[in-house]
Scaffold this motif. Structure first.
Motif, PDB file in Angstrom:
ATOM      1  N   SER A   5      66.165  31.334  19.754  1.00 42.59           N
ATOM      2  CA  SER A   5      67.556  31.085  20.215  1.00 42.59           C
ATOM      3  C   SER A   5      67.893  29.481  20.421  1.00 42.59           C
ATOM      4  O   SER A   5      66.674  28.821  20.311  1.00 42.59           O
ATOM      5  CB  SER A   5      68.078  31.635  21.526  1.00 42.59           C
ATOM      6  N   GLU A   6      68.870  28.841  20.447  1.00 46.28           N
ATOM      7  CA  GLU A   6      69.206  27.457  20.946  1.00 46.28           C
ATOM      8  C   GLU A   6      68.771  27.300  22.301  1.00 46.28           C
ATOM      9  O   GLU A   6      68.838  28.352  23.059  1.00 46.28           O
ATOM     10  CB  GLU A   6      70.536  27.277  20.534  1.00 46.28           C
ATOM     11  N   PRO A   7      68.558  25.945  22.614  1.00 49.18           N
ATOM     12  CA  PRO A   7      67.987  25.824  23.971  1.00 49.18           C
ATOM     13  C   PRO A   7      68.897  26.002  24.981  1.00 49.18           C
ATOM     14  O   PRO A   7      68.763  26.392  26.146  1.00 49.18           O
ATOM     15  CB  PRO A   7      67.719  24.119  24.025  1.00 49.18           C
ATOM     16  N   ASP A   8      70.243  25.699  24.642  1.00 48.14           N
ATOM     17  CA  ASP A   8      71.238  26.148  25.777  1.00 48.14           C
ATOM     18  C   ASP A   8      71.768  27.426  25.719  1.00 48.14           C
ATOM     19  O   ASP A   8      72.999  27.689  26.486  1.00 48.14           O
ATOM     20  CB  ASP A   8      72.230  25.011  25.715  1.00 48.14           C
ATOM     21  N   ALA A   9      71.320  28.436  25.070  1.00 49.37           N
ATOM     22  CA  ALA A   9      71.774  29.858  24.793  1.00 49.37           C
ATOM     23  C   ALA A   9      72.005  30.251  25.989  1.00 49.37           C
ATOM     24  O   ALA A   9      71.152  30.371  27.067  1.00 49.37           O
ATOM     25  CB  ALA A   9      71.251  30.489  23.507  1.00 49.37           C
ATOM     26  N   ARG A  10      72.853  31.395  26.478  1.00 53.62           N
ATOM     27  CA  ARG A  10      72.786  32.232  27.606  1.00 53.62           C
ATOM     28  C   ARG A  10      71.607  32.928  27.708  1.00 53.62           C
ATOM     29  O   ARG A  10      71.146  33.107  28.666  1.00 53.62           O
ATOM     30  CB  ARG A  10      74.216  32.671  27.805  1.00 53.62           C
ATOM     31  N   PHE A  11      71.373  33.648  26.398  1.00 52.23           N
ATOM     32  CA  PHE A  11      70.173  34.655  26.533  1.00 52.23           C
ATOM     33  C   PHE A  11      69.266  33.873  25.496  1.00 52.23           C
ATOM     34  O   PHE A  11      69.421  33.158  24.448  1.00 52.23           O
ATOM     35  CB  PHE A  11      70.614  35.821  25.702  1.00 52.23           C
ATOM     36  N   VAL A  12      68.022  33.948  25.813  1.00 54.53           N
ATOM     37  CA  VAL A  12      66.914  33.656  24.991  1.00 54.53           C
ATOM     38  C   VAL A  12      66.338  34.756  24.377  1.00 54.53           C
ATOM     39  O   VAL A  12      65.960  35.791  24.565  1.00 54.53           O
ATOM     40  CB  VAL A  12      65.802  33.061  26.034  1.00 54.53           C
ATOM     41  N   GLU A  13      66.554  34.485  22.812  1.00 52.65           N
ATOM     42  CA  GLU A  13      65.881  35.391  21.851  1.00 52.65           C
ATOM     43  C   GLU A  13      64.507  34.926  21.467  1.00 52.65           C
ATOM     44  O   GLU A  13      64.501  33.652  21.151  1.00 52.65           O
ATOM     45  CB  GLU A  13      66.758  35.509  20.709  1.00 52.65           C
ATOM     46  N   PHE A  14      63.523  35.846  21.488  1.00 48.18           N
ATOM     47  CA  PHE A  14      62.229  35.309  21.064  1.00 48.18           C
ATOM     48  C   PHE A  14      61.525  36.562  20.685  1.00 48.18           C
ATOM     49  O   PHE A  14      61.777  37.617  20.881  1.00 48.18           O
ATOM     50  CB  PHE A  14      61.557  34.529  22.405  1.00 48.18           C
ATOM     51  N   ASP A  15      60.232  36.018  19.991  1.00 47.96           N
ATOM     52  CA  ASP A  15      59.155  36.872  19.426  1.00 47.96           C
ATOM     53  C   ASP A  15      58.007  36.909  20.562  1.00 47.96           C
ATOM     54  O   ASP A  15      57.809  35.747  20.975  1.00 47.96           O
ATOM     55  CB  ASP A  15      58.716  36.603  17.973  1.00 47.96           C
ATOM     56  N   PHE A  16      57.396  38.306  20.736  1.00 49.22           N
ATOM     57  CA  PHE A  16      56.330  38.167  21.826  1.00 49.22           C
ATOM     58  C   PHE A  16      55.226  38.864  21.141  1.00 49.22           C
ATOM     59  O   PHE A  16      55.361  39.985  20.473  1.00 49.22           O
ATOM     60  CB  PHE A  16      56.855  38.976  23.003  1.00 49.22           C
TER      61      PHE A  16
END
Length: 99
Positions: free
Chosen positions: A24-35
């Motif tokens: 996700s973008e740095p200023d996004a409300r939610f963080v989308e990520f791979d773990f």
């Protein structure tokens, strides 16, 4: 919060490094990520509010995937999506060349 930016393991599960890749973008409300644990190519996609993400990263002492790891994961995903020696694979490669 201190995240490690290289491949040095900070925490482990059975000696395995925990990796993240933020999508996700740095200023996004939610963080989308791979773990991923151990192998960056075997990951789950997660979404969390920023505060929960920060706590998750701190608790797991994660390592950011390197550029090389990201490239390898993306290449493997493209191979599975488009095949290797198929018409779709060749069309996909041409689409990226015209950008």
């Amino acid at each position: 919060m201190h995240l490690v930016k290289n491949d040095t393991p900070r925490s482990s599960v059975g000696g395995l490094t925990k990796y993240i890749r933020v999508r996700s973008e740095p200023d996004a409300r939610f963080v989308e990520f791979d773990f991923a644990i151990g192998d960056p190519a075997l990951f789950v996609e997660l979404v969390m509010p920023k505060g929960a993400f920060d706590a998750f990263c701190a608790a797991n002492q994660v390592v950011h995937m390197s550029a090389e790891q990201i490239q390898a994961v993306d290449a493997e995903m493209a191979k599975w999506r488009y095949g290797e020696d198929t018409l779709m694979a060749h069309n996909h490669d041409q689409d990226h060349g015209s950008d």
